[in-house]
Structures are given as C-alpha cells and as structure tokens.
Design an enzyme around this catalytic site. Structure first.
Site, PDB file in Angstrom:
ATOM      1  N   ASN A   1      -9.226  -8.678  13.288  1.00 36.86           N
ATOM      2  CA  ASN A   1     -10.148  -9.704  13.909  1.00 36.86           C
ATOM      3  C   ASN A   1      -9.217 -10.779  14.684  1.00 36.86           C
ATOM      4  O   ASN A   1      -8.013 -10.770  14.399  1.00 36.86           O
ATOM      5  CB  ASN A   1     -10.717 -10.702  12.753  1.00 36.86           C
ATOM      6  CG  ASN A   1      -9.510 -11.159  11.859  1.00 36.86           C
ATOM      7  OD1 ASN A   1      -9.117 -10.550  10.852  1.00 36.86           O
ATOM      8  ND2 ASN A   1      -9.242 -12.484  12.008  1.00 36.86           N
TER       9      ASN A   1
ATOM     10  N   ASP B   1     -15.351 -12.012  11.270  1.00 38.66           N
ATOM     11  CA  ASP B   1     -14.389 -11.204  10.438  1.00 38.66           C
ATOM     12  C   ASP B   1     -15.142  -9.978  10.327  1.00 38.66           C
ATOM     13  O   ASP B   1     -14.581  -9.286   9.316  1.00 38.66           O
ATOM     14  CB  ASP B   1     -13.639 -11.992   9.636  1.00 38.66           C
ATOM     15  CG  ASP B   1     -12.430 -11.308   8.933  1.00 38.66           C
ATOM     16  OD1 ASP B   1     -12.061 -10.286   9.497  1.00 38.66           O
ATOM     17  OD2 ASP B   1     -12.068 -11.664   7.868  1.00 38.66           O
TER      18      ASP B   1
ATOM     19  N   ASP C   1     -14.175  -6.964  11.128  1.00 33.96           N
ATOM     20  CA  ASP C   1     -13.386  -6.036  11.911  1.00 33.96           C
ATOM     21  C   ASP C   1     -13.456  -4.721  11.694  1.00 33.96           C
ATOM     22  O   ASP C   1     -14.206  -4.350  10.980  1.00 33.96           O
ATOM     23  CB  ASP C   1     -12.216  -6.758  12.166  1.00 33.96           C
ATOM     24  CG  ASP C   1     -11.396  -7.242  10.802  1.00 33.96           C
ATOM     25  OD1 ASP C   1     -12.040  -6.948   9.899  1.00 33.96           O
ATOM     26  OD2 ASP C   1     -10.046  -7.647  11.019  1.00 33.96           O
TER      27      ASP C   1
ATOM     28  N   GLY D   1      -1.847 -10.827   9.569  1.00 36.73           N
ATOM     29  CA  GLY D   1      -1.760 -12.257   9.954  1.00 36.73           C
ATOM     30  C   GLY D   1      -2.748 -12.780  11.092  1.00 36.73           C
ATOM     31  O   GLY D   1      -2.729 -13.773  11.426  1.00 36.73           O
ATOM     32  N   GLY D   2      -3.866 -11.884  11.109  1.00 40.09           N
ATOM     33  CA  GLY D   2      -4.926 -12.237  11.779  1.00 40.09           C
ATOM     34  C   GLY D   2      -5.449 -13.678  11.189  1.00 40.09           C
ATOM     35  O   GLY D   2      -6.516 -14.278  11.717  1.00 40.09           O
ATOM     36  N   GLU D   3      -5.213 -14.007  10.020  1.00 38.72           N
ATOM     37  CA  GLU D   3      -5.798 -15.415   9.536  1.00 38.72           C
ATOM     38  C   GLU D   3      -4.805 -16.426   9.688  1.00 38.72           C
ATOM     39  O   GLU D   3      -5.115 -17.492   9.098  1.00 38.72           O
ATOM     40  CB  GLU D   3      -5.890 -15.178   7.979  1.00 38.72           C
ATOM     41  CG  GLU D   3      -7.341 -14.432   7.743  1.00 38.72           C
ATOM     42  CD  GLU D   3      -7.511 -13.049   8.170  1.00 38.72           C
ATOM     43  OE1 GLU D   3      -6.528 -12.274   8.133  1.00 38.72           O
ATOM     44  OE2 GLU D   3      -8.450 -12.444   8.546  1.00 38.72           O
TER      45      GLU D   3
ATOM     46  N   THR E   1       1.849  -5.445   4.606  1.00 37.54           N
ATOM     47  CA  THR E   1       1.407  -4.903   2.962  1.00 37.54           C
ATOM     48  C   THR E   1       0.953  -3.347   3.378  1.00 37.54           C
ATOM     49  O   THR E   1       0.705  -2.695   2.444  1.00 37.54           O
ATOM     50  CB  THR E   1       0.069  -5.539   2.625  1.00 37.54           C
ATOM     51  OG1 THR E   1      -0.805  -5.707   3.589  1.00 37.54           O
ATOM     52  CG2 THR E   1       0.371  -6.930   2.127  1.00 37.54           C
TER      53      THR E   1
ATOM     54  N   ARG F   1       0.665  -1.243   0.232  1.00 36.60           N
ATOM     55  CA  ARG F   1      -0.259  -0.094  -0.042  1.00 36.60           C
ATOM     56  C   ARG F   1       0.924   1.218  -0.011  1.00 36.60           C
ATOM     57  O   ARG F   1       0.294   2.336   0.230  1.00 36.60           O
ATOM     58  CB  ARG F   1      -0.938  -0.189   1.118  1.00 36.60           C
ATOM     59  CG  ARG F   1      -2.109  -1.223   0.929  1.00 36.60           C
ATOM     60  CD  ARG F   1      -3.288  -0.999   1.739  1.00 36.60           C
ATOM     61  NE  ARG F   1      -2.842  -1.732   2.980  1.00 36.60           N
ATOM     62  CZ  ARG F   1      -3.040  -2.948   3.292  1.00 36.60           C
ATOM     63  NH1 ARG F   1      -3.517  -3.737   2.189  1.00 36.60           N
ATOM     64  NH2 ARG F   1      -2.751  -3.418   4.633  1.00 36.60           N
TER      65      ARG F   1
ATOM     66  N   TRP G   1      -3.685  -3.360   9.874  1.00 35.91           N
ATOM     67  CA  TRP G   1      -3.516  -3.469   8.623  1.00 35.91           C
ATOM     68  C   TRP G   1      -3.031  -2.010   8.021  1.00 35.91           C
ATOM     69  O   TRP G   1      -2.912  -1.988   6.949  1.00 35.91           O
ATOM     70  CB  TRP G   1      -4.872  -3.830   7.630  1.00 35.91           C
ATOM     71  CG  TRP G   1      -5.332  -5.222   8.081  1.00 35.91           C
ATOM     72  CD1 TRP G   1      -5.687  -6.041   8.975  1.00 35.91           C
ATOM     73  CD2 TRP G   1      -5.004  -6.432   7.085  1.00 35.91           C
ATOM     74  NE1 TRP G   1      -5.694  -6.954   8.864  1.00 35.91           N
ATOM     75  CE2 TRP G   1      -5.283  -7.502   7.637  1.00 35.91           C
ATOM     76  CE3 TRP G   1      -4.191  -6.109   5.862  1.00 35.91           C
ATOM     77  CZ2 TRP G   1      -5.136  -8.590   6.991  1.00 35.91           C
ATOM     78  CZ3 TRP G   1      -4.202  -7.222   5.238  1.00 35.91           C
ATOM     79  CH2 TRP G   1      -4.456  -8.636   5.839  1.00 35.91           C
TER      80      TRP G   1
END
Lengths: 188, 569
Positions: B296, B339, B341, B208-210, B192, B148, B278
């Site tokens: 999340n 999710d 969030d 990395g919340g996933e 990112t 980004r 993020w």
C-alpha cells in the site's frame, strides 16, 4: 507543584553547569527529581521511565527536542542534550527495573471494556502480549494511571502529535473507554 | 538407508511424470549423503530443481515459481489419517510464528519472532545450533516482531532482521559471516520476510508502508553482502494514468480533478509514498525476470496527501534479475485508500489466456479477495477469480465517522502464501472475513512514525470467519471452499499425495483432499498454526512440518513449537 519547581531549579543548575563533562549517571540523576529516585515518579501524571524500552525512550527525547512532542518540563530538560546523550540516557533507563507502583487491578467490567477495545483496535498487535511493548513501542502494563489517561486523551486531541497513528487509533476509540482502559493497563 | 530415501522419492516423483531422477541420483553419486554437513552446501543447480526435489525444501515457497507443491506422495489421501507427530521442538521465544521451515539434507532451519534462527536435525528435532540476532535499540514494525524464515545458499544461511539488516550465518555453526544495513530503521524500515537466494544474489524487499518509507527490492552479493542493485517500488514520477476503476472494473470514487489540482503542491511524493514488498519474489529463470507485488501507499487511508495513482503501490511488478531494471507492472488498485493491497507472494504457472492458449502466467491473491492471473510477458491482466470472501460496498471511501466496507483491511488474503497443484490447475488460498470500518484523518509525515492517515477498526458485534478456497486458475471459478471458524492467516502447502495442508488460529492443523476439500486429518497444536507448512524426506520417510506460535495481528494464542509429522509405523 512546588516539588516540580524545585526539580526544575536543580536541573537548570546541573544542565547548564557541567553538562559536557557529566557521565550518563550524573545526567540521569537530574531526571530523578521528577521520574523518581527508585523509578517511582514524584507526581501521578509523570510517567515511569525505568525499565521502559530504549528505542521508545530515545524517540521521545528526540521528539521533545525537535518540538514534535510538547511538554514544558521535558523540552527544557532535553534542550542541551545531544543525540548521543539521549541514546545513552535511553539505554541507562531501559536497563533499570520497572517499579511496582502498587496500583489496583481492574474490575471485571473494566477488563471487559479493555478486551473489547483490543478486539476492535488490536492494541496488542503493537504493544504485544501483556502490553509489554518492545523497542519503539512502549510498555503500558503497570504505567501510571493518570499518565496513561492523559496520554490517550492527548493523542486524541493532538496535544500529543508525535505519533499520528496513535492519534488515529484513539480517535477510533470511544472516549468513555479511556478510563476503564487506563485502569486496566495500570493494574496489569 | 540414506540412498534409499533419495531413490524411493525419485521413483515416486517419476510415476507422476517428473524428470528428477537424473538430478537426484547424480548428486548422490558425486557426494554421498551424510546428515551433518558435507552435503549441506546448497548449489544453484539444487535450487533450480527445488520443485522436483522430493527430499529437501530449499526455498521459502518450495521453488522459484513459488508453487508450494511438494512432489513426494508417500503421505497421501489414503494414508494421511495415520499422520502423527514425529517430534516437537520448543523454541526460546513464545511469540507469533510465521516461519517457513527450510530443509537441506536432513538439516532444518527455522526462525522465530525477534530474529532467532535454529538449525535442527530434521529427523529427530534435536537442536544443532541457535542464533539470536542482537537487535539495535530502534526497530519499527507494524504487525508484530515476526520473521518468515531464512534463505539458503552455498554454505550460508541468510536472515533479514527487524532492525533492517541482512545477516549471513555459517550454515554449520550459526556464526555470523557478515552483516549489512539494508535501510534506516528510524525511518520506519524493517524486515520480516525471508530473503531469496539466486545466482549469487540475495534478494530482499522491505516493510514500512505504514511509516512513509520509499519501498524497494535490493539484490546483495551472497559472498560478501555488497549491494548489487536497488529497484525502488516508487518511481519519481508516480501519478500514472489516473485510473478511475480497479482491476475488476469497479469505480473507486476518486476525485481526479481535485487530485490533479493538488499534484503540483504535493512535492517530492516519491520519498515517502510507501510501497513495501512483504514477500519473496518469484523467479523466472528462463527469462531472467523476477515478479513480486508491492504493498500500500503511505499514509494508508488518507489519499489527500498523495494525488495520483501512486505507482507502483498495489501492483504486480517485474524487474530484470541481473540488473534490477523495470520490465513491466500491472496496478490492481490505483490510489488505494483502504490498504487492500497485494502482499501474498506471486506464483508462476502455465495457464490459459483469454483465447484459451496456454501461456506463462503469474498469479497473486489480493487482499480484495480475488486471485489475479496476469501474463508474464507484459504483466497484463488475463483474469481475476470469483471473490473468495464477501465484498460489500466496494469502493466506499473512508470517512471521518468511519465507513463500513468489506473486505476489512486484512483482506481477503493477507501475506499468507498460496499453494498450487499444477496437475489440477488449482490455487489454494486462505481467507479472512473481518467486517471493519475505515476512518480517514490527515496528519503531516511524522518522521518514521506510524502514519495510517486514519484507522481500520474491526466491528466487534459482527461475526468473523475464514475460508480455504481452491480456485481454478484457468477459469477463475472457485472449485471448492471450506469455511473455518476464525479468519485465516499463515499459509498453505500442496503435495503430490493429493493433499493440501494449512492451519488455523485455534490451533487446528489439517489435511484436505486437494480435489474436493474434504478434511482427511487434523491435529490440535495448542497454539495458533499461522505459518506456512513445509515437507521433506529423510531416510525414505516423508515429514510435514509447521510452526505453531500463534499470531500477533489477529491475537491468536501464542506458542513456540515446531512440529514435524510422519506416518505411524
């Protein structure tokens, strides 16, 4: 099956024998017994590893070794490999060209199913454009048909449990869509 | 000629009440502006005044308040119909673009997927240098190989990478000055977002919340990359107050008794509870606090594994800029299992509190589809806006068979930054309407692999669309709304010219009247315009710039273009 038994024999010999002093090329030679001399696997249910992404290959070897992914052949293969060996093998195979398996292209109807599945689940959100993958996400385009089908089913049934995310996505996909999806990816 | 640019812009801004003249002119007196280099050093003073700088675009979201309000009005409601492409730059990477172009003294810095950085002549689009990060073998990211944008500070350009490194480049040459590993990508960490530079520090969050990470914001020394502080978004004690309702008062259908019974068994939850950050924090220089939102909990949909409120996931958090110490937080959704969030960056403003008194506030557009307005002093909620998208059956719990609930898991509002117009008291957000089903399954922590605890699936037979929504942040009412044919992701820019710019997945990049929402201009870019626009001025000429690279997550047509627009002569 005889070919595989033979491969294991050869492998057992080479791995237990001189593993420590072997170069990565020598170690990789043992893999050819199943994954193919020129990258074309010897059995339809065996995956292409030539040209697959390094991070992905490494994580699979790591997972076989830890028992997080189960396969009798592969667990035997990695038993003696160190983390460095696995990373070196992953790098070695990632630099080989992806073989052309000459699998047939999907029919329009199969491609339509694959597109619908992609709209719903967003496969290309991770496997990227043209299903080429990157880093720890595998390339699917041109992978062996039978292996793709087996992988999707194994994720769904948790026979392959080393990526619960893929398991969840396969559970959210209708099982009837797997065959057209595998045709589509194999011929892509 | 160059002087003309600054003076002209200063006057423009002065007429709308900004006090920028002294700053801009003083800078010119001490250092004559030259295009290639000498003036390129970005000082803290320049960054502090970024929101009043009608020439440069120095911070990801315009200024430390993240208002995305550009003070030049050379391009305005009356003449925007004459906006034309001035130049197009094609990068080497045809993949999802989310970059926020930064511009300092006629040099533009943009990024692409897979962590390429380009320095361009902002007047002509010519390439000055190109840097490609050599990524390590292991990168783990959920939503595309995106980047980004960069941060600028001193003579450096800062990039955060997919393999979770922070890299400092020489702004003049693109050569690496130093790099440092932020976290271990094998555990699911990746970067990112654009970093934020402030007072010698480079601030960075994490994805990395996933993947079952422990989220954080870190501050690094801008000079040599040594770590100054870390704030973990997941405190060791994270069960919270067992909130039964969300920020809007809706029941979340938690089985709190069962959760409490599970708490003892849950072990050291904090080590893998997620809570990514993020997007850039906003910085309140007066109080030396930063404000950001935390994403999340992990696993996304399976709450059984993580009893409690899962602090500070789905929350607004404020920490001290100098020490990283906790100041306050406000959780929008406790124990999130959808999710839904908070990812869009926070924006600071002055707005009415409940008693109608103007107070410092911090705003955030949630995936829920509300813009939340919180008091900067203690993070408490002042109000939330009307829902910008349809909400149905909130909060139905995910089920084994799949539960339909709106909004879908991309929101509402995704990571896309809002823009604001402080004179109109409006916040502009872009929305998605994507009906989805939420499915839950249980799996143990998979060592840094994708860990959703279920799945969100778009319902292919249902219509999807998007909106551009202007929210009056003093009342929470929607002032205007424009429907778009596809769900929207990217970002918004507002300008003093009475305009709002944003792009769509079908390639449309358009300007809207900021007061009414009427569309005044459009351009079809040929690939999805899913990145936040910026604006800048060189040689007295104002430009609008945006990336057209499409989007991985929504599968919008990919491209590789940076397109700058200016008024036809």
């Amino acid at each position: 099956m005889w070919r595989v038994a033979l491969a294991l024999l050869t492998l057992g010999w080479s791995v237990t024998g001189v593993a420590q002093t072997q170069t990565v090329e020598q170690k990789a030679a043992a893999c050819a017994a199943c994954h193919g001399e020129k990258g074309v696997p010897v059995d339809k249910a065996f995956p292409v590893i030539w040209g697959q992404h390094q991070g992905y290959l490494f994580l699979q070897l790591r997972d076989f070794k830890a028992g997080a992914r189960k396969n009798d052949f592969m667990q035997a293969v990695v038993a003696e490999l160190s983390r460095d060996d696995m990373m070196a093998l992953a790098e070695y195979f990632s630099k080989k060209p992806w073989p052309d398996l000459r699998q047939k292209s999907a029919t329009d109807a199969e491609a339509a199913v694959a597109n619908r599945v992609n709209v719903s689940i967003g496969c290309t959100g991770c496997h990227l454009g043209q299903y080429q993958g990157d880093a720890t996400v595998p390339r699917l385009a041109g992978q062996q048909h039978d292996y793709l089908l087996k992988s999707m089913r194994d994720f769904r049934s948790r026979a392959r449990a080393n990526n619960p995310g893929m398991t969840d996505l396969m559970k959210a996909t209708a099982e009837a869509d797997f065959e057209p999806e595998a045709n589509f990816l194999a011929g892509h | 000629m160059r002087m003309l640019g600054r003076v002209a812009v200063s006057m423009t801004a002065a007429t709308i009440g900004f006090s920028i003249i002294s700053a801009a002119v003083a800078a010119d007196e001490t250092k004559p502006a030259t295009l290639y280099g000498d003036m390129s050093s970005v000082t803290q003073d320049m960054l502090n005044r970024a929101g009043h700088d009608g020439n440069d675009f120095l911070l990801t979201n315009g200024n430390y308040w993240q208002q995305r309000f550009y003070p030049n009005r050379q391009i305005n409601r009356d003449n925007v119909a004459g906006l034309r492409p001035a130049w197009i730059f094609q990068t080497d990477v045809t993949e999802s673009m989310e970059t926020s172009p930064l511009v300092v003294n006629g040099v533009m810095y943009v990024t692409t997927s897979f962590d390429h950085v380009y320095a361009l002549n902002a007047r002509t689009g010519e390439e000055l240098w190109h840097y490609q990060q050599k990524l390590g073998p292991i990168t783990t990211y959920c939503c595309g190989p995106n980047n980004r944008g960069v941060a600028l500070y001193g003579d450096n350009v800062y990039l955060a990478t997919l393999d979770a490194k922070l890299v400092a480049l020489d702004a003049k040459t693109g050569k690496v000055k130093w790099e440092t590993q932020i976290a271990n990508p094998e555990e699911g960490y990746s970067e990112t977002m654009a970093p934020t530079a402030v007072d010698g520090k480079i601030l960075i969050g994490t994805n990395g919340g996933e993947y079952g990470i422990r989220g954080f914001v870190k501050a690094y020394d801008a000079k040599d990359g040594h770590l100054i502080w870390t704030f973990y978004t997941i405190p060791e004690k994270n069960e919270g107050v067992w909130a039964a309702q969300d920020a809007t008062g809706r029941d979340m259908h938690r089985d709190i008794a069962a959760e409490k019974a599970n708490l003892a068994k849950a072990g050291d939850l904090y080590k893998r509870l997620g809570g990514g950050v993020w997007q850039n924090p906003s910085v309140d220089l007066a109080t030396r606090r930063i404000y950001f939102v935390v994403g999340n909990p992990s696993p996304d949909l399976d709450g059984a594994a993580r009893p409690g409120d899962n602090l500070y996931t789905d929350s607004l958090v404020s920490v001290d800029l100098d020490t990283g110490k906790y100041v306050c937080h406000y959780q929008y959704i406790a124990h999130d299992v959808w999710d839904l969030d908070a990812v869009s960056p926070t924006v600071l403003a002055e707005a009415k509190d409940a008693d109608g008194k103007i107070v410092p506030v911090v705003m955030e557009a949630g995936k829920t589809g509300h813009v939340y307005v919180n008091n900067r002093k203690d993070c408490s909620l002042i109000r939330f806006s009307e829902a910008m998208v349809p909400q149905e059956d909130m909060w139905s719990l995910p089920s084994a068979k799949g539960t339909r609930m709106l909004p879908g898991a991309n929101g509402g509002v995704e990571w896309s930054p809002m823009a604001t117009n402080p004179f109109l008291g409006l916040a502009y957000a872009i929305n998605l309407h994507q009906p989805m089903t939420y499915t839950v399954t249980s799996a143990p922590y998979p060592n840094g692999k994708l860990w959703l605890g279920g799945a969100f699936a778009v319902i292919p037979t249902e219509a999807q669309w998007g909106n551009i929504t202007a929210v009056d942040y003093n009342t929470g009412k929607i002032r205007w709304q424009v429907k778009t044919p596809q769900p929207m992701i990217g970002g918004v820019l507002a300008t003093a010219g009475g305009l709002v710019f944003t792009g769509e997945g079908n390639g449309r990049f358009a300007a809207y009247d900021s007061a009414t929402g009427s569309r005044l201009w459009q351009f079809m870019a040929g690939a999805g315009v899913n990145a936040p626009p910026s604006s800048y001025t060189v040689d007295g000429k104002q430009y609008i710039v945006v990336a057209a690279g499409g989007n991985v997550q929504l599968n919008y047509r990919r491209g590789n273009a940076i397109i700058a627009f200016s008024l036809a002569e």
